[in-house]
Design a protein around this motif. Sequence first.
Motif, PDB file in Angstrom:
ATOM      1  N   ALA A 143      76.703 -97.827  25.105  1.00  0.00           N
ATOM      2  CA  ALA A 143      76.477 -96.622  25.816  1.00  0.00           C
ATOM      3  C   ALA A 143      77.951 -95.830  25.798  1.00  0.00           C
ATOM      4  O   ALA A 143      78.870 -96.414  25.467  1.00  0.00           O
ATOM      5  CB  ALA A 143      76.574 -97.205  27.511  1.00  0.00           C
ATOM      6  N   ALA A 144      77.997 -94.643  26.034  1.00  0.00           N
ATOM      7  CA  ALA A 144      79.118 -93.773  25.797  1.00  0.00           C
ATOM      8  C   ALA A 144      78.975 -92.749  26.690  1.00  0.00           C
ATOM      9  O   ALA A 144      78.201 -92.090  27.243  1.00  0.00           O
ATOM     10  CB  ALA A 144      79.284 -93.303  24.352  1.00  0.00           C
ATOM     11  N   ASP A 145      80.298 -92.073  27.240  1.00  0.00           N
ATOM     12  CA  ASP A 145      80.365 -91.070  28.099  1.00  0.00           C
ATOM     13  C   ASP A 145      81.831 -90.477  27.842  1.00  0.00           C
ATOM     14  O   ASP A 145      82.785 -91.214  27.472  1.00  0.00           O
ATOM     15  CB  ASP A 145      80.274 -91.389  29.498  1.00  0.00           C
ATOM     16  N   ILE A 146      81.923 -89.260  28.082  1.00  0.00           N
ATOM     17  CA  ILE A 146      83.287 -88.722  27.789  1.00  0.00           C
ATOM     18  C   ILE A 146      84.192 -88.677  29.147  1.00  0.00           C
ATOM     19  O   ILE A 146      85.395 -88.472  29.041  1.00  0.00           O
ATOM     20  CB  ILE A 146      83.195 -87.184  27.432  1.00  0.00           C
ATOM     21  N   GLU A 147      83.559 -89.163  30.133  1.00  0.00           N
ATOM     22  CA  GLU A 147      84.273 -89.074  31.431  1.00  0.00           C
ATOM     23  C   GLU A 147      85.087 -90.513  31.541  1.00  0.00           C
ATOM     24  O   GLU A 147      84.082 -91.510  31.681  1.00  0.00           O
ATOM     25  CB  GLU A 147      83.442 -88.887  32.636  1.00  0.00           C
ATOM     26  N   PRO A 148      86.169 -90.644  31.766  1.00  0.00           N
ATOM     27  CA  PRO A 148      86.982 -91.972  31.998  1.00  0.00           C
ATOM     28  C   PRO A 148      86.537 -92.788  33.080  1.00  0.00           C
ATOM     29  O   PRO A 148      86.200 -93.944  32.981  1.00  0.00           O
ATOM     30  CB  PRO A 148      88.335 -91.681  32.114  1.00  0.00           C
ATOM     31  N   ALA A 149      86.155 -92.078  34.294  1.00  0.00           N
ATOM     32  CA  ALA A 149      85.784 -92.662  35.676  1.00  0.00           C
ATOM     33  C   ALA A 149      84.195 -93.240  35.448  1.00  0.00           C
ATOM     34  O   ALA A 149      83.860 -94.361  35.548  1.00  0.00           O
ATOM     35  CB  ALA A 149      85.634 -91.788  36.629  1.00  0.00           C
ATOM     36  N   ALA A 150      83.301 -92.536  34.644  1.00  0.00           N
ATOM     37  CA  ALA A 150      81.888 -92.861  34.291  1.00  0.00           C
ATOM     38  C   ALA A 150      82.115 -94.174  33.338  1.00  0.00           C
ATOM     39  O   ALA A 150      81.499 -95.160  33.475  1.00  0.00           O
ATOM     40  CB  ALA A 150      81.332 -91.812  33.595  1.00  0.00           C
ATOM     41  N   VAL A 151      82.930 -94.192  32.263  1.00  0.00           N
ATOM     42  CA  VAL A 151      83.145 -95.323  31.436  1.00  0.00           C
ATOM     43  C   VAL A 151      83.738 -96.444  32.111  1.00  0.00           C
ATOM     44  O   VAL A 151      83.208 -97.621  32.009  1.00  0.00           O
ATOM     45  CB  VAL A 151      84.084 -94.953  30.332  1.00  0.00           C
ATOM     46  N   ALA A 161      75.077-106.691  31.332  1.00  0.00           N
ATOM     47  CA  ALA A 161      73.825-106.672  30.516  1.00  0.00           C
ATOM     48  C   ALA A 161      73.746-107.035  29.087  1.00  0.00           C
ATOM     49  O   ALA A 161      73.061-107.185  28.536  1.00  0.00           O
ATOM     50  CB  ALA A 161      73.146-105.329  30.726  1.00  0.00           C
ATOM     51  N   GLY A 162      75.242-107.450  28.758  1.00  0.00           N
ATOM     52  CA  GLY A 162      75.383-107.666  27.377  1.00  0.00           C
ATOM     53  C   GLY A 162      75.687-106.625  26.245  1.00  0.00           C
ATOM     54  O   GLY A 162      75.670-106.947  25.314  1.00  0.00           O
ATOM     55  N   GLY A 163      76.146-105.400  26.887  1.00  0.00           N
ATOM     56  CA  GLY A 163      76.177-104.106  25.891  1.00  0.00           C
ATOM     57  C   GLY A 163      77.673-103.767  25.997  1.00  0.00           C
ATOM     58  O   GLY A 163      78.657-104.668  26.429  1.00  0.00           O
ATOM     59  N   ARG A 164      77.795-102.871  25.290  1.00  0.00           N
ATOM     60  CA  ARG A 164      79.066-102.234  25.080  1.00  0.00           C
ATOM     61  C   ARG A 164      79.288-100.846  25.497  1.00  0.00           C
ATOM     62  O   ARG A 164      78.310-100.039  25.358  1.00  0.00           O
ATOM     63  CB  ARG A 164      79.780-102.459  23.352  1.00  0.00           C
ATOM     64  N   VAL A 165      80.310-100.684  26.100  1.00  0.00           N
ATOM     65  CA  VAL A 165      80.648 -99.196  26.485  1.00  0.00           C
ATOM     66  C   VAL A 165      81.781 -98.468  25.543  1.00  0.00           C
ATOM     67  O   VAL A 165      82.995 -99.049  25.603  1.00  0.00           O
ATOM     68  CB  VAL A 165      80.885 -99.102  27.883  1.00  0.00           C
TER      69      VAL A 165
END
Length: 288
Positions: A143-151, A161-165
């Motif tokens: 998963a990826a996002d540009i917003e630090p708070a969202a990350v 869930a076993g994923g990476r952000v």
Amino acid sequence: MPSHPSPLPTPLAVPVSAPLTRSAVVTTLRAAGCVFAEDEAELLFSTARTADALAAMVERRTRGLPLEHVVGWAEFYGRRIAVDPGVFVPRRRTEFLVGQAVDLGRRAAVRTGRPTVVVDLCCGSGAVGAVLAAALNPVELYAADIEPAAVRCARRNVLAAGGRVHEGDLFDALPTGLRGRIDILVANVPYVPTEEVGLLPPEAREHEPLVALDGGADGLDVLRRVTAAAPQWLAPGGHLLVETSERQAPQAVEAFTRNGLLPRVADSDELYATVVIGTRPSSAPRPS
């Protein structure tokens, strides 16, 4: 969790010192403009651990904060997703996009015989990715996002869930080793035209990041950027799914077609949702 219209900035209907009975909280919420005051009161009572916490939650809600930010979570596709203040709240309409992605992801697993590679771009809280990981297990999830708070928020949901952000601007945030490998690419891009952002409910425009709402002059700026780069990242036969509005769908389809993706449009009248799905042809050469 139902969709809740924005409260109006009206004074509390009962004194702050009054006992916080259910009827008092319902009266206060209703006076603040909460249409589903009874449901919200029940949720606040069931979430707050102390009387002081309940009073603080009621006060924050009557000031117009989204209910999900007040309680710290949102119900999405049958799961409880952590949602921090200042982070985009997952919409119920996006459950339609998830349903389409689950179906395609299961087919991909049968076709490839390996864990499905899933990427949740513009992930916000990571709700879509977390749900897909649960529904398609086993998956390889990013998963990826540009917003630090969202990350920060997404890491709570996606890591569990076993994923990476990853933090960054669209595909720039992703590991380069994903190029040409993604089976399911979901991108819940902002698609509100700039001049219409001011028409959004106050709890969205005042408490959610503008970058998660404003899609540019016609609402399709980010969609075009994603669509232009997606073929380099999708595996042959992989799918890109993007939520948009019904009126924007024809232009979105043009962007998909222009970039070599085979498009189709899926609609849900019940959820008032439109999703454009683009497939990378299986015969397409693998990117170098």
